[in-house]
Enzyme design. Structure first.
Site, mmCIF file in Angstrom:
data_model
loop_
_atom_site.group_PDB
_atom_site.id
_atom_site.type_symbol
_atom_site.label_atom_id
_atom_site.label_comp_id
_atom_site.label_asym_id
_atom_site.label_seq_id
_atom_site.Cartn_x
_atom_site.Cartn_y
_atom_site.Cartn_z
ATOM 1 N N LYS A 57 0.920 -1.155 0.011
ATOM 2 C CA LYS A 57 0.076 0.133 -0.037
ATOM 3 C C LYS A 57 0.862 1.316 0.001
ATOM 4 C CE LYS A 57 -1.708 -1.627 3.657
ATOM 5 N NZ LYS A 57 -2.503 -2.271 4.866
ATOM 6 N N THR A 101 -7.643 9.931 9.511
ATOM 7 C CA THR A 101 -8.315 9.007 9.784
ATOM 8 C C THR A 101 -7.141 8.006 10.064
ATOM 9 O OG1 THR A 101 -8.173 7.762 7.660
ATOM 10 C CG2 THR A 101 -10.074 9.206 8.439
ATOM 11 N N GLY A 150 -7.082 3.231 10.969
ATOM 12 C CA GLY A 150 -7.860 1.986 10.704
ATOM 13 C C GLY A 150 -7.960 1.679 9.038
ATOM 14 N N THR A 151 -7.382 2.398 8.327
ATOM 15 C CA THR A 151 -7.551 2.374 6.833
ATOM 16 C C THR A 151 -7.034 1.095 6.363
ATOM 17 O OG1 THR A 151 -7.279 4.774 6.429
ATOM 18 C CG2 THR A 151 -7.053 3.203 4.531
ATOM 19 N N GLY A 152 -5.726 0.728 6.918
ATOM 20 C CA GLY A 152 -5.058 -0.884 6.659
ATOM 21 C C GLY A 152 -6.100 -1.763 7.069
ATOM 22 N N CYS A 153 -6.431 -1.519 8.378
ATOM 23 C CA CYS A 153 -7.488 -2.688 8.857
ATOM 24 C C CYS A 153 -8.630 -2.936 7.949
ATOM 25 C CB CYS A 153 -7.897 -2.475 10.314
ATOM 26 S SG CYS A 153 -6.712 -1.957 11.463
#
Length: 253
Positions: A168, A201, A203-206
């Site tokens: 990513k 933000t 939590g994008t990877g989660c």
């Protein structure tokens, strides 16, 4: 199934994963690795569960709800990593490993001595690994500054661990678009989306990895699941809302 830490602020970890599963209409189960005392700005404390208790959670869920895909997030310690790597999941579901090392706030989420267990015990067992730019740099001990760097890094990680790689590149801030690179040894995908600026933000990877697991559980091939998840996370970012003055992803329909 998600195997990850709990985020008391509700933006990442188990909470983000279960919201994503629900949005994509799959039943989500979980095994909690750690409790965290955190909010959108900081992680104040981490309390890991015992490896025996993590295994008890895995056994309990798999006895009645065998997962069609498993996604891992924050594993924190070498002992917890080995508990997951050694667990005999029924029917060998695809294993999507998000190698969570550092929180968006900068707090460490993986003990330094656990990196060896991650690279020797878990990543070689993975179907897909989803490092972000900084995690890939830690794994490779190299700086990544361009799309060509992403391409070479994905190929190196794929050769090293034998798993497909989704690298990513969202932290390549100088690029006008948000670019990710998928490579599985045969297929390469350059995934691009408009860069949404001004959001803060976590939590994008989660959410991204959980969406991949959900699409795989629904029967999609890995390349199709990754492409669909890229669209999903882009939409979640575009529809982010404010909670007490903080940006929060909106994974709902």
């Amino acid at each position: 199934m998600t195997v990850a830490g709990s985020d008391s602020g509700g933006g990442a970890g188990i909470q983000a994963d279960l919201k994503t599963f629900a949005a994509l209409r799959v039943h989500g189960t979980c095994a909690v690795t750690c409790l965290t005392a955190q909010n959108p700005c900081e992680v104040r404390a981490v309390q890991a569960v015992r490896p025996s208790f993590l295994r008890a959670q895995l056994e309990s869920v798999c006895a009645q709800l065998p997962p069609r895909a498993v996604k891992t997030g924050m594993l924190y310690s070498a002992e917890l990593i080995r508990a997951v790597a050694e667990f005999p999941f029924p029917d060998g579901p695809p294993l999507i490993v998000d190698p969570v090392m550092v929180a968006t706030s900068g707090a460490p989420l993986l003990q330094r001595r656990a990196i060896r267990a991650l690279t020797t015990a878990l990543l070689p067992r993975a179907t897909l690994i989803t490092p972000n730019l900084h995690e890939a740099e830690l794994l490779l001990e190299a700086r990544l500054c361009s799309v060509e760097d992403l391409r070479e890094a994905a190929r190196t990680l794929q050769r090293r661990f034998g798993a497909a790689v989704l690298l990513k590149g969202g932290h390549l801030d100088r690029l006008q678009r948000a670019v990710d690179l998928y490579y599985d040894g045969r297929t390469e995908l350059l995934l691009e989306a408009p860069r949404i600026r001004g959001l803060h933000t976590h939590g994008t990877g989660c959410t991204y990895a959980a969406a991949i697991a959900a699409y795989v559980a629904r029967g999609a091939s890995l390349p199709r699941a990754v492409a669909a998840a890229k669209h999903f996370i882009t939409r979640a970012l575009a529809r982010a809302y404010r909670a007490a003055g903080h940006d929060v992803l909106w994974p709902g329909a």
